[in-house]
Design an enzyme around this catalytic site. Structure first.
Site, short mmCIF file in Angstrom:
data_model
loop_
_atom_site.label_atom_id
_atom_site.label_comp_id
_atom_site.label_asym_id
_atom_site.label_seq_id
_atom_site.Cartn_x
_atom_site.Cartn_y
_atom_site.Cartn_z
N HIS A 250 0.39 5.30 9.28
CA HIS A 250 1.58 5.99 8.79
C HIS A 250 2.76 5.02 8.67
O HIS A 250 3.42 4.93 7.63
CB HIS A 250 1.91 7.14 9.74
N GLU A 251 3.04 4.29 9.75
CA GLU A 251 4.19 3.39 9.76
C GLU A 251 3.96 2.20 8.83
O GLU A 251 4.90 1.76 8.15
CB GLU A 251 4.46 2.90 11.19
N HIS B 92 4.86 3.16 5.30
CA HIS B 92 6.31 3.06 5.04
C HIS B 92 6.69 1.62 4.71
O HIS B 92 7.42 1.35 3.75
CB HIS B 92 7.10 3.50 6.27
#
Length: 226
Positions: free
Chosen positions: A21-22, A25
């Site tokens: 997820h990170e 980004h």
């Protein structure tokens, strides 16, 4: 006390899901012209740069029901279009979890077609099915939880990217109080014994889990615990 077998499956899946997820980004921000996260070593699937001390501690104290990773730093001034850049960078996190959930759902369908969960599966094959099922549920939960439009969740930044200019002052006010509101909702859930957030997120997770795996969420839980 939390079941050790559950933790052996749960923690690696959670760690990978949060890391993916990170990193998503960071990847999107770099693609759009902001190298901040990449230069800080956040464009990686190594979980260590993404771990947050307080988020990890909260995960343990909450009985592995709530925690967070270190937010990816983004400098919107580096984007050609700051609002669009913020929208796409924020959307990349939930989108990455939906992608992982979709892949887990496809794998689950193949495994079910080959006997997983029928009572004939055992040993490592059944354990792998539990990991895939946990990956499906966890990634869908992370995706829809992060779409809630309350700071510091991704949904608030997605909303900022979509909102008309006249909303901006109100949204910046929300940035100041949003984290407190979110923590209050979570605290109320702990005290009351039910999750107001899951009341919103749960039906979406159930619907997506059935679409991706072909199984109702309750049936999937039962097969994982068998």
């Amino acid at each position: 006390m939390t079941d050790p077998t559950f933790l052996i499956i749960f923690l690696p899946v959670l760690l990978f899901s949060l890391t993916f997820h990170e990193a998503a980004h960071a990847w999107m921000a770099a693609r759009l012209g902001d190298p901040t996260a990449r230069l800080l070593g956040r464009l990686t699937l190594n979980p260590l740069p993404h771990l947050d001390i307080w988020g990890t501690l909260m995960l343990v104290l909450s009985g592995f029901r709530f925690g967070w990773a270190k937010p990816v730093p983004v400098d919107v001034r580096r984007f050609d279009n700051p609002k669009q850049g913020m929208f796409l960078t924020a959307s990349a996190g939930p989108a990455s979890n939906l992608l992982l959930g979709f892949v887990c759902g496809l794998v689950m369908r193949v495994m079910i077609a080959n006997g997983w969960g029928s009572g004939a599966s055992a040993g490592l094959y059944h354990a792998f099915g539990q990991i895939v099922g946990m990956g499906l549920i966890m990634n869908l939960s992370l995706a829809f939880f992060n779409l809630i439009p309350l700071p510091p969740l991704d949904g608030s930044k997605i909303l900022y990217g979509l909102a008309p200019a006249e909303w901006e002052s109100g949204l910046w006010q929300l940035e100041r109080v949003g984290p407190m509101v979110l923590m209050l909702i979570i605290f109320v859930g702990f005290v009351a014994g039910f999750s107001p957030i899951w009341m919103v997120v749960g039906p979406l997770v159930s619907l997506a889990a059935r679409m991706f795996s072909g199984l109702p969420l309750g049936v999937l839980y039962g097969m994982m615990q068998a």
